[in-house]
Design an enzyme around this catalytic site. Structure first.
Site, short mmCIF file in Angstrom:
data_model
loop_
_atom_site.label_atom_id
_atom_site.label_comp_id
_atom_site.label_asym_id
_atom_site.label_seq_id
_atom_site.Cartn_x
_atom_site.Cartn_y
_atom_site.Cartn_z
N ARG A 44 0.87 -1.09 -0.13
CA ARG A 44 -0.04 -0.07 -0.13
C ARG A 44 0.72 1.16 0.01
O ARG A 44 0.57 2.29 -0.74
CB ARG A 44 -1.04 -0.12 1.26
N ASP A 73 0.33 -7.34 -3.12
CA ASP A 73 -1.04 -6.83 -2.78
C ASP A 73 -1.61 -6.14 -3.95
O ASP A 73 -0.98 -5.97 -5.19
CB ASP A 73 -1.23 -5.95 -1.62
N HIS A 146 -6.15 -10.35 -3.48
CA HIS A 146 -5.25 -9.41 -3.12
C HIS A 146 -4.16 -9.49 -4.45
O HIS A 146 -2.95 -9.34 -4.22
CB HIS A 146 -4.59 -9.24 -1.91
N ASP A 208 -6.37 -14.50 2.50
CA ASP A 208 -7.29 -13.77 2.98
C ASP A 208 -8.11 -12.86 1.89
O ASP A 208 -7.65 -12.72 0.90
CB ASP A 208 -6.75 -12.60 4.02
N GLU A 209 -9.39 -12.52 2.40
CA GLU A 209 -10.12 -11.60 1.50
C GLU A 209 -10.19 -11.97 0.16
O GLU A 209 -9.91 -11.14 -0.67
CB GLU A 209 -9.96 -10.49 2.01
N TRP A 275 -6.67 -13.80 12.48
CA TRP A 275 -6.82 -12.40 12.36
C TRP A 275 -8.21 -11.95 12.65
O TRP A 275 -8.38 -10.89 13.27
CB TRP A 275 -6.07 -11.68 11.12
N TYR A 300 -3.61 -4.94 15.63
CA TYR A 300 -3.53 -4.29 14.43
C TYR A 300 -3.21 -2.85 14.88
O TYR A 300 -4.15 -1.94 15.32
CB TYR A 300 -4.90 -4.45 13.69
N ASP A 302 -2.38 -0.51 12.85
CA ASP A 302 -2.68 0.56 12.21
C ASP A 302 -3.92 1.12 12.42
O ASP A 302 -4.59 2.17 12.22
CB ASP A 302 -2.95 -0.16 10.60
N TRP A 350 -0.69 -2.47 8.64
CA TRP A 350 -1.28 -2.50 7.11
C TRP A 350 -0.93 -0.79 6.99
O TRP A 350 -1.08 0.04 7.91
CB TRP A 350 -2.46 -2.75 7.16
N GLU A 352 -2.34 1.51 4.43
CA GLU A 352 -3.00 2.28 3.36
C GLU A 352 -3.04 3.82 4.02
O GLU A 352 -2.69 4.57 3.11
CB GLU A 352 -4.37 1.92 3.70
C1 ACM Z 1 -6.07 -9.05 6.91
O1 ACM Z 1 -5.75 -8.10 7.77
N1 ACM Z 1 -6.61 -8.77 5.68
C2 ACM Z 1 -5.16 -10.11 6.91
#
Ligand code: ACM
Length: 632
Positions: A44, A73, A146, A208-209, A275, A300, A302, A350, A352
């Protein structure tokens, strides 16, 4: 280990009149967990080798031993892969970057090419540097989600074959890897170059996601599901991960994946990084798999570390230092025989909203030191007051290094309890450990007061600790009224993330923050809300007021007045709406009640509705955020 012995000496020595002083002591110490990690997302935002080395040095100072390097990502591929030059030419660069928060409706961009990548020589240099500090580097190559940056470079890796762009905003995107032979060949080739660079036994494969939208509409995916009896797209994700695990295992490495890799069946030798809470970790340990605990609620970094509105823009959430320190990575629900599966824990960073090294340090320090103690110190050796005391010296160390750590030592948090019918109980807590609390009442002279305080009248309190800057003072405007401190029951509880100080928050005499729904609001994501207010004696009530938070960009709507019903417990009552007012995001409905003797009042909100077309979250259930119910 001699390395850690030296770090201990470093931390114990102090500078006194220009002499390095070390007091005699015997130290007997060992880590609680074998895995003590810090993560950094370099996709990011991209960070120099120099910053990575400083990050590693800081980790080593606090005896952390695993660096989880999030290298790929949607917004950029950051590791050189020689066989695929377009990863360097295309996937490492984006043409724009979102300005402000991803949650806002109107999006603005910085239209500038942004990116970069680490050459394999740089990676080797970092890995070598880390190894001298006793740190293992675990690379993360994200799959199957991702993956937009890789798909932008090689559209044949996606399911649509369409040319897409490297993503310049934040979120979860549909352009994932298609589970085709072309993709598996690509990822195996990538692994052939990645694996020799990292001595670590682990490769992190993300997992993930991964939206399944494109897989649902793709013939190849549907045939794979049918021919391999995978059941559905989750089965296909599991097939994807298992196939890559087999390849990675064949090269002598083990995989780690985010907890979504449990869906559709866990790969046989995988370690799970939990997570989305602790459930994934629990489930994996029960299946005999190793686990690294990184639940958002505790790990986390962030997330915001303060509720001060002046904090730099962050992704959201609220994770104060004290909460990080309080974390126990071994879930109470896990039977003792399986505790050995919890390898340890990790702080996730993270980026961003962290576009510079300064922003990274601000988010990471001091919370990294709390993560370090969570990973290192046996439960019996953890002592919050002692930790806060020892932290003081670290601020001196960071300042000497020119690093701006977040300093919340003079900031205050609080708890509030109501429902006894005998006033509201306020407990103010200094986030930097024990310090006396100074209170000024209605602008008067500040004096030390003992906590908790009982509030039974309207009053403005300003709280602080000695030496605090004005921004760290906390003001409480108590508006005492006939429902304040009385008993509230909720038929359905609010969302776990937005429960404030419990049901009593609705009658604690404090109004919800007009700018933020994080503080003092109860948040409901349900079609029906039922609130019962019982007064401890019958009161004559002339007016009633209800306040709601209204912020359509965040899917939060004040309910329409006609959707709100009232009764006295037996029969409906019909207060007259006389005024709708608005202060920031706070919408207040003021009603008159004619000659009413009130002891019980039930309020129902019918939220069986959906967010209107062309609004953020269209078609979903709106959130209702509610605070003070005032009776006068
Ligand atoms: C994550 O925070 N998407 C692992």
């Amino acid at each position: 280990m001699a390395l850690y012995g030296i770090q201990t000496l470093n931390q114990m020595s102090t500078l006194e009149a220009n002499d390095m002083v070390l007091y005699a002591a015997t130290v007997s110490d060992e880590p609680r967990f074998p895995y003590r990690g810090m993560h950094l997302d370099v996709s990011r935002h991209f960070f120099s080798v120099q910053l990575i080395k400083e990050y590693l040095r800081m980790m080593a100072r606090y005896k952390m031993n695993t660096f989880h390097w999030h290298l790929t990502d949607d917004q950029g591929w950051r590791i050189e892969i020689k066989k695929y030059p377009k990863l360097q030419e295309i996937a490492a660069w984006r043409n724009q970057t979102l300005k402000g928060h991803a949650g806002q409706r109107k999006k603005e961009f910085i239209n500038q090419k942004y990116g970069g990548y680490y050459t394999q020589e740089e990676i080797k240099d970092v890995v070598q540097f880390a190894s001298q500090l006793g740190i293992e580097v675990v690379p993360e190559i994200e799959m199957p989600g991702h993956a937009s940056a890789a798909v932008a470079a090689y559209p044949e890796l996606g399911c649509t074959g369409k040319q897409i762009e490297v993503v310049g905003e934040w979120g979860v995107f549909d352009d994932v890897f298609c589970p085709s032979e072309i993709t598996f060949q690509f990822l195996q080739d990538v692994m052939d170059e990645v694996i020799p660079l990292f001595p670590s036994p682990y490769i992190h494969i993300g997992g993930d996601e991964c939206p399944k939208t494109q897989w649902k509409n793709n013939q190849l995916c549907q045939e794979l599901i049918k021919n391999n009896h995978l059941g559905d797209e989750h089965g296909l994700q599991s097939y994807f991960i298992k196939r890559m695990e087999k390849y990675i295992n064949s090269k002598g490495k083990k995989i780690i994946g985010w907890d979504e890799i449990l869906e559709g069946g866990l790969a046989p030798n995988a370690t799970v990084m939990s997570w989305r809470g602790i459930e994934g970790g629990l489930a994996a340990a029960k299946q005999g798999h190793d686990v690294i605990m990184t639940p958002t609620d505790f790990c986390y970094l962030d997330y915001y570390q303060s509720r001060n509105p002046k904090e730099p823009l962050s992704i959201g959430g609220y994770l104060p230092l004290e909460k990080v320190y309080s974390y126990n990575p071994v879930p109470a629900e896990l039977e003792a025989g399986l505790h050995h599966h919890i390898l340890g824990t990790q702080g996730n960073v993270w980026t961003e909203y962290l576009s510079t090294p300064e922003r990274v340090w601000y988010q990471v320090l001091p919370r990294m030191t709390a993560m370090a103690e969570v990973g290192w110190s046996a439960k019996v050796n953890k002592d919050k007051e002692d930790y806060f005391q020892r932290l003081q010296d670290q601020y001196v160390y960071w300042k000497d290094k020119g690093i701006h750590a977040a300093d919340k030592r003079k900031e205050l948090s609080y708890n509030i309890a109501s429902g006894s019918g005998k006033g509201v109980t306020l407990k103010i807590i200094p986030t930097g450990g024990y310090q006396p609390i100074l209170i000024s009442r209605n602008g008067g002279k500040a004096a030390i007061e003992t906590m908790p305080i009982t509030i039974d009248t309207s009053v403005v309190l300003e709280a602080s600790v000695e030496g605090a800057e004005a921004a760290d003072h906390k003001t409480f405007e108590f508006e005492y009224h006939k429902a304040a401190g009385q008993n509230i029951t909720l038929k359905f509880p609010p969302n776990d993330r937005y429960k404030a100080f419990g049901p009593g928050t609705l009658v604690d005499g404090l109004s919800g923050n007009i700018q933020s729904h994080h503080e003092d609001w109860l948040g409901f994501a349900m079609a029906e809300i039922e609130i019962g207010l019982s007064l401890n004696k019958t009161e004559t009530v002339d007016t009633l007021a209800l306040s709601f938070y209204h912020s359509p960009d965040q899917w939060i709507y004040a309910p329409a007045p006609e959707k709100i019903g009232f009764s006295n417990g037996q029969v409906r009552i019909h207060p007259t709406l006389v005024e709708r007012s608005q202060k920031g995001n706070q919408h207040t409905y003021l009603y008159t009640i004619e000659a009413r003797q009130i002891k019980q009042m039930n309020i129902t909100i019918d939220n069986k509705t959906t967010i209107p077309k062309d609004h953020a979250g269209e078609g979903n259930l709106p959130w209702v955020f509610m605070d003070e119910i005032r009776l006068k």
